[in-house]
Design an enzyme around this catalytic site. Structure first.
Site, mmCIF file in Angstrom:
data_model
loop_
_atom_site.group_PDB
_atom_site.id
_atom_site.type_symbol
_atom_site.label_atom_id
_atom_site.label_comp_id
_atom_site.label_asym_id
_atom_site.label_seq_id
_atom_site.Cartn_x
_atom_site.Cartn_y
_atom_site.Cartn_z
ATOM 1 N N GLU A 44 5.696 2.624 -2.788
ATOM 2 C CA GLU A 44 6.500 3.044 -1.628
ATOM 3 C C GLU A 44 7.588 4.051 -2.025
ATOM 4 O O GLU A 44 7.856 5.007 -1.288
ATOM 5 C CB GLU A 44 7.121 1.825 -0.930
ATOM 6 C CG GLU A 44 6.134 0.767 -0.457
ATOM 7 C CD GLU A 44 5.012 1.310 0.403
ATOM 8 O OE1 GLU A 44 5.176 2.367 1.030
ATOM 9 O OE2 GLU A 44 3.939 0.676 0.432
ATOM 10 N N GLY B 196 3.065 -2.896 2.674
ATOM 11 C CA GLY B 196 4.238 -2.044 2.518
ATOM 12 C C GLY B 196 4.132 -0.836 3.431
ATOM 13 O O GLY B 196 3.048 -0.527 3.954
ATOM 14 N N CYS C 208 -3.877 2.772 0.457
ATOM 15 C CA CYS C 208 -2.754 3.420 1.137
ATOM 16 C C CYS C 208 -3.114 3.547 2.613
ATOM 17 O O CYS C 208 -4.219 4.001 2.937
ATOM 18 C CB CYS C 208 -2.491 4.798 0.530
ATOM 19 S SG CYS C 208 -1.093 5.646 1.292
ATOM 20 N N LEU C 209 -2.187 3.151 3.481
ATOM 21 C CA LEU C 209 -2.472 3.224 4.914
ATOM 22 C C LEU C 209 -2.644 4.673 5.361
ATOM 23 O O LEU C 209 -3.217 4.924 6.422
ATOM 24 C CB LEU C 209 -1.357 2.525 5.703
ATOM 25 C CG LEU C 209 -1.204 1.027 5.399
ATOM 26 C CD1 LEU C 209 -0.012 0.447 6.150
ATOM 27 C CD2 LEU C 209 -2.467 0.254 5.742
#
Ligand code: K1U
Ligand code: ZN
Length: 183
Positions: free
Chosen positions: A137, A46, A94-95
């Protein structure tokens, strides 16, 4: 299409509340293309537009399994209109917070109203990984990070680690995580 830089904690822009998209125009479509390219490259399941520095309420998701075909989902101005009382615990990453994973408890199911890439209003009832990912998100669109759902002790520890790395000019990046995986 372009792979864009992903903002990393403690970048203050990650705490912004993103603005609704008025109209799905060519610029929105280009943003969505860039988001998918950036998300698949990371790789991630995401991405919220603010993670590439665009404070717009746009989310891309693909929760299909590794060997399955791509299943691209775009959510513009997504809103949670209902959530189940039962909850799910899922390990999240989480990126924007590389190399950190923690279990988070969230509603097991959500109903989300959103606009699709053609500007049409849609509604989806999501469970499982899609429900978890949508909530993660949509949190990003409101300046909320998954570490806000864990204990203060754990959150303070991870925030301090990222602040220290940024101060020393050695930010923790996804490339170090990617390199470790490739070894
Ligand atoms: O928003 C983001 O930072 C992306 C994040 C989304 C997410 C992950 C887990 C639970 C909820 C939301 C990621 O994609 S982290 C990377 C990840 O989970 C993953 C990467 C490759 C294959 C499988 C998963
Ligand atoms: Zn995230």
């Amino acid at each position: 299409m372009a792979i864009r830089e992903i903002l990393i904690l403690p970048d203050k822009r990650l705490r912004l509340v993103s603005k609704p998209v008025e109209k799905v125009d060519a610029a929105t479509k280009k943003l969505v293309e860039d988001m998918f390219e950036t998300m698949y490259d990371a790789p991630g399941i995401g991405l919220a537009a603010i993670q590439i520095g665009e404070a717009k309420r746009v989310v891309t998701i693909d929760v299909s399994k590794e060997d399955d075909e791509e299943h691209r989902q775009v959510f513009i101005n997504p809103e949670i209109v209902a959530k189940t009382e039962d909850t799910n615990v899922h390990e999240e990453g989480c990126l924007s917070i590389p190399e950190y994973y923690e279990e988070v408890t969230r509603p097991a199911g959500v109903t989300v109203r959103y606009m699709d890439i053609d500007g049409k209003q849609q509604q989806i009832e999501a469970t499982g990984l899609l429900a978890t990912c949508l909530q993660h998100e949509i949190d990003h669109l409101n300046g909320v990070l998954f570490i806000d759902h864990i204990s203060k002790l754990k959150r303070d520890r991870v925030v301090k680690k990222f602040e220290k790395a940024a101060k020393l000019g050695k930010p923790i990046t996804r490339s170090s995580e990617k390199a470790e995986k490739a070894e």
